[in-house]
Design a protein around this motif. Structure first.
Motif, PDB file in Angstrom:
ATOM      1  N   PRO A 241       3.455  22.708  -5.355  1.00  8.41           N
ATOM      2  CA  PRO A 241       2.621  23.523  -6.363  1.00  8.41           C
ATOM      3  C   PRO A 241       1.320  22.051  -7.034  1.00  8.41           C
ATOM      4  CG  PRO A 241       4.546  23.581  -6.827  1.00  8.41           C
ATOM      5  CD  PRO A 241       4.616  22.472  -5.837  1.00  8.41           C
ATOM      6  N   LEU A 242       0.201  22.744  -7.542  1.00 17.62           N
ATOM      7  CA  LEU A 242      -0.873  21.914  -7.999  1.00 17.62           C
ATOM      8  C   LEU A 242      -0.649  20.619  -8.718  1.00 17.62           C
ATOM      9  CD1 LEU A 242      -4.287  21.510  -7.010  1.00 17.62           C
ATOM     10  CD2 LEU A 242      -4.563  23.230  -8.970  1.00 17.62           C
ATOM     11  N   ARG A 243       0.228  21.072 -10.246  1.00 20.46           N
ATOM     12  CA  ARG A 243      -0.411  20.198 -11.042  1.00 20.46           C
ATOM     13  C   ARG A 243       1.065  18.789 -10.105  1.00 20.46           C
ATOM     14  NH1 ARG A 243       1.545  20.720 -17.627  1.00 20.46           N
ATOM     15  NH2 ARG A 243       1.059  19.714 -18.240  1.00 20.46           N
ATOM     16  N   PRO A 244       2.290  19.013 -10.106  1.00 15.34           N
ATOM     17  CA  PRO A 244       2.904  17.921  -9.746  1.00 15.34           C
ATOM     18  C   PRO A 244       2.215  17.587  -8.541  1.00 15.34           C
ATOM     19  CG  PRO A 244       3.591  19.987  -8.569  1.00 15.34           C
ATOM     20  CD  PRO A 244       2.908  20.286 -10.034  1.00 15.34           C
ATOM     21  N   ARG A 245       2.096  17.736  -7.316  1.00 12.74           N
ATOM     22  CA  ARG A 245       1.471  17.519  -6.270  1.00 12.74           C
ATOM     23  C   ARG A 245      -0.183  16.549  -6.854  1.00 12.74           C
ATOM     24  NH1 ARG A 245      -4.075  18.371  -3.683  1.00 12.74           N
ATOM     25  NH2 ARG A 245      -4.030  18.174  -1.847  1.00 12.74           N
ATOM     26  N   ALA A 246      -0.895  16.799  -7.654  1.00 11.01           N
ATOM     27  CA  ALA A 246      -1.976  15.622  -8.492  1.00 11.01           C
ATOM     28  C   ALA A 246      -1.468  14.595  -9.293  1.00 11.01           C
ATOM     29  CB  ALA A 246      -2.921  16.798  -9.163  1.00 11.01           C
ATOM     30  N   THR A 247      -0.108  14.793  -9.845  1.00 12.94           N
ATOM     31  CA  THR A 247       0.202  13.579 -10.892  1.00 12.94           C
ATOM     32  C   THR A 247       0.962  12.796  -9.787  1.00 12.94           C
ATOM     33  OG1 THR A 247       0.813  14.945 -12.165  1.00 12.94           O
ATOM     34  CG2 THR A 247       2.256  13.308 -12.295  1.00 12.94           C
TER      35      THR A 247
ATOM     36  N   LEU B   5      -0.901   1.530  -5.879  1.00 15.51           N
ATOM     37  CA  LEU B   5      -0.788   1.278  -4.309  1.00 15.51           C
ATOM     38  C   LEU B   5      -2.074   0.030  -5.397  1.00 15.51           C
ATOM     39  CD1 LEU B   5      -0.969   3.694  -1.664  1.00 15.51           C
ATOM     40  CD2 LEU B   5      -0.036   1.689  -1.739  1.00 15.51           C
ATOM     41  N   THR B   6      -3.677   0.614  -6.298  1.00 10.87           N
ATOM     42  CA  THR B   6      -4.358  -0.503  -6.430  1.00 10.87           C
ATOM     43  C   THR B   6      -3.962  -1.609  -7.166  1.00 10.87           C
ATOM     44  OG1 THR B   6      -5.297   1.763  -6.912  1.00 10.87           O
ATOM     45  CG2 THR B   6      -6.009  -0.313  -7.933  1.00 10.87           C
ATOM     46  N   VAL B   7      -2.594  -1.402  -7.283  1.00 14.77           N
ATOM     47  CA  VAL B   7      -2.617  -2.469  -8.524  1.00 14.77           C
ATOM     48  C   VAL B   7      -1.034  -3.495  -8.109  1.00 14.77           C
ATOM     49  CG1 VAL B   7      -3.396  -1.261 -10.391  1.00 14.77           C
ATOM     50  CG2 VAL B   7      -0.450  -1.391  -9.942  1.00 14.77           C
ATOM     51  N   ASN B   8      -0.928  -2.962  -6.898  1.00 13.13           N
ATOM     52  CA  ASN B   8       0.063  -3.591  -5.989  1.00 13.13           C
ATOM     53  C   ASN B   8       1.639  -3.427  -6.597  1.00 13.13           C
ATOM     54  OD1 ASN B   8      -1.673  -4.995  -3.834  1.00 13.13           O
ATOM     55  ND2 ASN B   8      -2.387  -6.253  -5.615  1.00 13.13           N
ATOM     56  N   PHE B   9       1.769  -1.952  -6.755  1.00 11.35           N
ATOM     57  CA  PHE B   9       2.872  -1.655  -7.408  1.00 11.35           C
ATOM     58  C   PHE B   9       3.377  -2.881  -8.894  1.00 11.35           C
ATOM     59  CE2 PHE B   9       3.216  -0.024  -3.566  1.00 11.35           C
ATOM     60  CZ  PHE B   9       3.724   1.200  -3.654  1.00 11.35           C
ATOM     61  N   ASN B  10       2.292  -3.590  -9.111  1.00 14.51           N
ATOM     62  CA  ASN B  10       3.322  -3.644 -10.795  1.00 14.51           C
ATOM     63  C   ASN B  10       3.501  -2.720 -12.034  1.00 14.51           C
ATOM     64  OD1 ASN B  10       2.536  -4.317 -14.321  1.00 14.51           O
ATOM     65  ND2 ASN B  10       1.405  -6.613 -12.796  1.00 14.51           N
TER      66      ASN B  10
ATOM     67  N   ALA C 183       1.703   1.819 -15.283  1.00 13.70           N
ATOM     68  CA  ALA C 183       1.365   3.148 -16.775  1.00 13.70           C
ATOM     69  C   ALA C 183       0.524   2.729 -18.037  1.00 13.70           C
ATOM     70  CB  ALA C 183       2.697   2.557 -16.921  1.00 13.70           C
ATOM     71  N   ARG C 184      -0.156   1.540 -16.994  1.00 10.81           N
ATOM     72  CA  ARG C 184      -1.326   1.447 -18.182  1.00 10.81           C
ATOM     73  C   ARG C 184      -2.643   2.403 -18.454  1.00 10.81           C
ATOM     74  NH1 ARG C 184      -6.131  -0.733 -19.254  1.00 10.81           N
ATOM     75  NH2 ARG C 184      -5.996  -1.626 -17.387  1.00 10.81           N
ATOM     76  N   ARG C 185      -2.832   1.669 -16.799  1.00 13.56           N
ATOM     77  CA  ARG C 185      -3.776   2.544 -16.227  1.00 13.56           C
ATOM     78  C   ARG C 185      -4.117   4.599 -16.171  1.00 13.56           C
ATOM     79  NH1 ARG C 185      -6.410  -0.513 -11.487  1.00 13.56           N
ATOM     80  NH2 ARG C 185      -6.605  -2.604 -12.131  1.00 13.56           N
ATOM     81  N   LEU C 186      -1.940   5.131 -16.289  1.00 16.10           N
ATOM     82  CA  LEU C 186      -2.467   6.241 -16.070  1.00 16.10           C
ATOM     83  C   LEU C 186      -1.658   6.786 -17.392  1.00 16.10           C
ATOM     84  CD1 LEU C 186       0.350   5.859 -13.337  1.00 16.10           C
ATOM     85  CD2 LEU C 186      -1.826   7.298 -12.834  1.00 16.10           C
ATOM     86  N   GLY C 187      -1.725   5.733 -18.541  1.00 15.67           N
ATOM     87  CA  GLY C 187      -1.739   5.980 -19.666  1.00 15.67           C
ATOM     88  C   GLY C 187      -0.496   6.952 -19.571  1.00 15.67           C
ATOM     89  N   VAL C 188       0.907   6.651 -19.442  1.00 17.07           N
ATOM     90  CA  VAL C 188       1.917   7.292 -19.352  1.00 17.07           C
ATOM     91  C   VAL C 188       3.125   5.858 -20.020  1.00 17.07           C
ATOM     92  CG1 VAL C 188       1.894   8.669 -17.838  1.00 17.07           C
ATOM     93  CG2 VAL C 188       2.716   6.924 -17.111  1.00 17.07           C
TER      94      VAL C 188
END
Length: 242
Positions: free
Chosen positions: A168-174, A183-188, A193-198
């Motif tokens: 579904p759209l929401r979990p897909r986007a998440t 991938l951008t932070v090489n799995f740091n 977590a900091r970039r995603l705010g979680v």
């Protein structure tokens, strides 16, 4: 970090009139600073990596042996080269000094016309202190463009991201956003977590979901495929009509 070399300095406009009398093979040495000195014992002020500028004044009262000792002391002090202005005090490089420079393979630079040492030092220091721009990361654009142009882009995206795209759209986007960030932070995980705010636990939970649907995420080939698929997906969604 890339360092400024003698070769780099000689490529500057301010050094256009400077010639290399000997030591050309050593022009790749890094230069830490440029000093002006007319002292016969200038070596005691060196810390290593300096290019010394002189009008040749200290050479006027030196014997041939003293000239050799002078150059040896500069080399032992860590100087990467000596630049002589051959105008007022000396008009040619003293043979003993030149012989010593050749023996040491020490860069000996000469200016046969009057030059401004102030301009030389300013230009050199600006180059030495210039911030280094990190090389750009290799772009995946040529690869995903090639896939898109051959009409295989959609199949490639489905093969790598199919399980996520069926959500579904929401979990897909998440999960797509989480995968892209990882991938951008090489799995740091902390940075993701900091970039995603979680919280970190949330990232670990989403990573486990991604592994179940996509397979082992640490595999380098899989990561490359996922990066390409995400780029293709972004391109497709951006170009799709509203």
């Amino acid at each position: 970090m890339m360092q400024t070399t003698l070769h780099d300095l000689l490529a500057l406009p301010a050094f256009a009139e400077i010639e290399v009398a000997c030591g050309r093979a050593q022009l790749g040495q890094p230069v830490t600073w440029v000093h002006i000195s007319e002292l016969p014992d200038a070596a005691r002020f060196l810390t290593g990596g300096e290019l010394l500028l002189s009008t040749g004044l200290p050479l006027l009262t030196m014997t041939e042996s003293a000239q050799e000792t002078y150059l040896h002391s500069l080399a032992q002090g860590g100087a990467v080269g000596l630049l002589l202005e051959l105008v007022r005090n000396v008009q040619e490089v003293p043979p003993a000094l030149l012989a010593a420079a050749r023996q040491l393979d020490c860069p000996l630079l000469v200016a046969r016309r009057e030059v401004s040492f102030e301009q030389l030092t300013k230009a050199a220091h600006a180059r030495i202190l210039a911030p280094v721009t990190a090389p750009a990361e290799p772009s995946l654009e040529p690869l995903w463009l090639a896939l898109a142009e051959t009409g295989r882009g959609a199949d490639f995206v489905t093969a790598h991201l199919g399980p996520l795209l069926s959500l579904p759209l929401r979990p897909r986007a998440t999960l797509l956003s989480t995968l892209d960030t990882l991938l951008t932070v090489n799995f740091n995980v902390a940075e993701a977590a900091r970039r995603l705010g979680v919280r970190r636990q949330t990232v670990y939970y989403r990573m486990e979901q991604l592994r179940v649907m996509l397979g082992e995420l640490e595999d380098a080939r899989r990561q490359l495929g996922l990066r390409l698929a995400l780029e293709l997906l972004r391109t497709t969604e951006t170009s799709a009509p509203p």
